[in-house]
Design an enzyme around this catalytic site. Structure first.
Site, short mmCIF file in Angstrom:
data_model
loop_
_atom_site.label_atom_id
_atom_site.label_comp_id
_atom_site.label_asym_id
_atom_site.label_seq_id
_atom_site.Cartn_x
_atom_site.Cartn_y
_atom_site.Cartn_z
N GLU A 29 0.87 -1.19 0.00
CA GLU A 29 0.00 0.00 0.00
C GLU A 29 0.89 1.23 0.00
OE1 GLU A 29 -3.42 0.54 2.88
OE2 GLU A 29 -2.80 2.63 2.61
N ASP A 82 2.36 2.20 3.84
CA ASP A 82 1.58 3.41 3.53
C ASP A 82 2.53 4.58 3.27
OD1 ASP A 82 -0.66 4.87 2.88
OD2 ASP A 82 -1.46 4.99 4.91
MN MN Z 1 -2.73 4.54 2.02
#
Ligand code: MN
Length: 324
Positions: A7, A287
């Site tokens: 991600e 992330d």
């Molecule tokens: Mn994200």
């Protein structure tokens, strides 16, 4: 230990421009954190690779930063999807051992999205697609989006459901009446993003999408967007008698969903996900650039797990799911 993070985000100047025009006046548009990250998001080359080296991440599977193309009308999004995915494919071609891609889809046109996903997987070697939030303020279980779900199943690639800012009606009802900065945080990474994305995945299940498309695979981040915590409770009222589904709710969660560690680097939610879903369903993610590679990798290294389970989370599950 090979470390794959799935991600991890990027953007392009054309996408920033298109989204700025699409959401003009929105209170969240100028979220300072996103602006501060724009240099890192725009970089698809040496600086990104350097940060991966420094943080101990071997491979990033890249996705267009939220809201992706999900707020754009078809006339804008269809050509921009092609241009954006081509740009990502060029970056992957320059660093094939370090980068891989998820397709950005012009969800305002589901048939065009299905064709673009096929092009991305067959011609560009992409590993799946990411959809952000509620495209056009609708959830993906809406019949309108069925061509996208069918394409993902047919191509045998997962769909990653990622959060985005809530629609204006939700902002007004849930997140107003307080300091705007507090409301904006509650609406996004403090709470709203996660429960909305968990709801999105649950809606896919209870609408019967996985009975129709049993091989469809969906990934959600942030240690499962509260689903592992809520699953036992949710299954009590949502029995097959009520849902009309072939199986209990938990079966779909364990058979059709994968969760990632994106931005969740503490033990309580990890233990919850491990106990409810098991180590085969958890995939490492950072992330980036909103969380640091170093923080993610340190958390991975500190998990009190068998080496076999750590290897599954670090790379094995991603390799199987994404055919890496
Ligand atoms: Mn994200």
């Amino acid at each position: 230990m090979r470390t794959i993070a799935i991600e991890e985000h990027y953007t392009t100047r054309a996408v920033i421009q298109a989204n700025a025009e699409a959401v003009r006046g929105d209170v969240l548009r100028l979220r300072p954190r996103v602006q501060a990250m724009s240099d890192k998001l725009l970089d698809l080359g040496e600086d990104r690779i350097h940060e991966m080296d420094a943080g101990g991440v071997d491979l990033q599977v890249l996705s267009l930063n939220s809201p992706g193309l999900q707020l754009l009308d078809a006339a804008t999004a269809v050509p921009l999807a092609r241009e954006t995915n081509d740009l990502l494919a060029e970056a992957v071609a320059r660093h094939p051992d370090r980068l891989a891609g998820f397709a950005a889809l012009p969800t305002a046109d589901p048939d065009a999205s299905a064709r673009e996903l096929e092009r991305c997987v067959r011609d560009l070697g992409f590993k799946g697609a990411m959809v952000n939030g509620m495209p056009m303020h609708r959830f993906m279980d809406d019949e309108f989006f069925l061509p996208i779900l069918e394409a993902a199943e047919g191509l045998d690639v997962p769909l990653y459901l990622h959060p985005a800012q809530p629609p204006p009606a939700i902002m007004d009802c849930y997140f107003s009446g307080m300091e705007p900065a507090v409301g904006a945080s509650l609406a996004t990474s403090a709470w709203g993003w996660h429960v909305e994305t968990g709801l999105h995945a649950l809606r896919l299940i209870v609408s019967g999408v996985f009975d129709r498309l049993p091989r469809l695979r969906v990934v959600i981040g942030h240690m499962g967007e509260a689903i592992p915590f809520m699953l036992a409770r949710a299954g009590v009222p949502l029995t097959p008698d009520v849902t009309g589904l072939r199986k209990p709710l938990a079966d779909y969660v364990r058979e059709n969903l994968w969760v990632t560690t994106s931005g969740f680097f503490t033990f309580p939610p990890l233990l919850n996900a491990l106990l409810v879903l098991g180590a085969d369903r958890i995939i490492f993610s950072v992330d980036y650039p909103f969380a640091s590679n170093d923080a993610g990798r340190s958390f991975l290294d500190s998990m009190q797990l068998s080496d076999a389970d750590r290897e599954k989370i670090a790379h094995g599950n991603a390799e199987r799911l994404l055919k890496l």
